[in-house]
Design an enzyme around this catalytic site. Sequence first.
Site, short mmCIF file in Angstrom:
data_model
loop_
_atom_site.label_atom_id
_atom_site.label_comp_id
_atom_site.label_asym_id
_atom_site.label_seq_id
_atom_site.Cartn_x
_atom_site.Cartn_y
_atom_site.Cartn_z
N ASP A 22 7.47 -5.30 -20.08
CA ASP A 22 6.04 -5.44 -20.41
C ASP A 22 5.23 -5.06 -19.18
O ASP A 22 5.79 -4.73 -18.12
CB ASP A 22 5.72 -6.89 -20.86
CG ASP A 22 4.52 -6.96 -21.80
OD1 ASP A 22 3.41 -6.57 -21.38
OD2 ASP A 22 4.67 -7.41 -22.95
N HIS A 34 1.50 -2.72 -34.21
CA HIS A 34 0.27 -2.88 -35.00
C HIS A 34 -0.97 -3.01 -34.11
O HIS A 34 -2.09 -2.99 -34.61
CB HIS A 34 0.38 -4.04 -36.01
CG HIS A 34 0.26 -5.41 -35.41
ND1 HIS A 34 -0.21 -6.50 -36.12
CD2 HIS A 34 0.56 -5.88 -34.18
CE1 HIS A 34 -0.20 -7.56 -35.34
NE2 HIS A 34 0.27 -7.21 -34.16
C1 LIG Z 1 1.12 -8.65 -29.51
S1 LIG Z 1 1.93 -8.79 -27.98
C2 LIG Z 1 3.59 -9.05 -28.51
C3 LIG Z 1 4.40 -9.77 -27.49
C4 LIG Z 1 5.84 -10.07 -27.90
N1 LIG Z 1 6.51 -8.90 -28.39
C5 LIG Z 1 5.88 -11.19 -28.91
O1 LIG Z 1 5.90 -10.92 -30.11
O2 LIG Z 1 5.88 -12.35 -28.49
C6 LIG Z 1 1.93 -7.11 -27.41
C7 LIG Z 1 2.52 -6.95 -26.03
O3 LIG Z 1 2.45 -5.56 -25.69
C8 LIG Z 1 2.25 -5.50 -24.30
N2 LIG Z 1 1.76 -4.18 -23.88
C9 LIG Z 1 0.53 -3.65 -24.09
N3 LIG Z 1 0.45 -2.43 -23.54
C10 LIG Z 1 1.66 -2.19 -22.96
C11 LIG Z 1 2.20 -1.08 -22.23
N4 LIG Z 1 1.46 0.01 -22.00
N5 LIG Z 1 3.47 -1.15 -21.79
C12 LIG Z 1 4.23 -2.26 -22.03
N6 LIG Z 1 3.78 -3.34 -22.73
C13 LIG Z 1 2.50 -3.30 -23.19
C14 LIG Z 1 1.22 -6.60 -24.06
O4 LIG Z 1 1.14 -6.97 -22.70
C15 LIG Z 1 1.76 -7.70 -24.96
O5 LIG Z 1 2.63 -8.56 -24.28
#
Ligand SMILES: C[S@@+](CC[C@H](N)C(=O)[O-])C[C@H]1O[C@@H](n2cnc3c(N)ncnc32)[C@H](O)[C@@H]1O
Length: 283
Positions: free
Chosen positions: A158, A196
């Site tokens: 992440d 999403h």
């Molecule tokens: C809706 S959360 C889901 C977190 C986890 N998968 C869960 O369900 O508990 C989306 C995640 O995508 C990460 N994210 C957003 N942009 C990102 C990027 N460019 N590279 C890696 N992770 C990213 C955010 O930091 C966040 O933790």
Amino acid sequence: MEEKRRELTWEEEEEHAKVDVWKHLLKSRCHGSPMTLLELSSALSCDPSHLYRLMRALVHRKIFKDLNTTQKGSSGYAQTPSIQRLRKYKDLWSFSATNPDHSKLFNDAMTCDAKVVVPAEIKSCKGLETIVGVGGGNGILLRLLVEVCPWIWGINFDLSHVVSVSPECDRVENVAGDMFDCVPKADAVITKGVLHDWGDDDCIRILKKCPEAVPKDTGKVIIIDAKLANVKLMLDVVMIVDTKKGKERSLEEWEYILGEADFTGHTITHVHAIQYFGIQAFS
Ligand SMILES: C[S@@+](CC[C@H](N)C(=O)[O-])C[C@H]1O[C@@H](n2cnc3c(N)ncnc32)[C@H](O)[C@@H]1O
């Protein structure tokens, strides 16, 4: 994608109307100045009395403010400060990066459903030695997974501000990076509730990075995400506010982005959580 033409039900028409109102209010000049009911109803070509009732409900939910802007007393609607504050940031993630409390709140919320997802995905994890969680948040999904599948090594991947506060765990390594650049190598990729948050083009970019991370013949890409029908249309509208380009997708829309990302096949798994379903995609 071309949508099949058919008569819309009354409920669908109402949901379409809500989406139009939101889009209009969020993207139009209402950012700067309020819009009156008449301006809004003429821009949307809809009945002011119905629109008034819809706006009344949105004001009640504190999504918009109702301002008495004219001498005649007709209402003007403006966004609430919390929505405007959020929209100053490029996206939800840049907002989270500078607001640790929000980041923690968000990750805590995401933690709740990991417990439901893991039992549904154990079968997909048979034969895997390593798995990378893309956009893994605080890593709870992988921590629970390695607890029930102790032969697996997890990589929680992440953004740096997220993994820097993700708990340490024996069989899960936290790795910081950007999923648009490169995904760490493993036998399988799992991504839950991430795609999403993004529009189709970004989803396709992320999904194209995933097969590069897994072995060509045996690699798996497991997507756990929301499906329209499981989630209601109103949540899709919330995605406009929270993420700008994020959206809830029907199965056909998921299949469209998988095809565009060059996956040649997929299987569906059922997750006993209200909003989620699972896709295992193959190149
Ligand atoms: C809706 S959360 C889901 C977190 C986890 N998968 C869960 O369900 O508990 C989306 C995640 O995508 C990460 N994210 C957003 N942009 C990102 C990027 N460019 N590279 C890696 N992770 C990213 C955010 O930091 C966040 O933790």
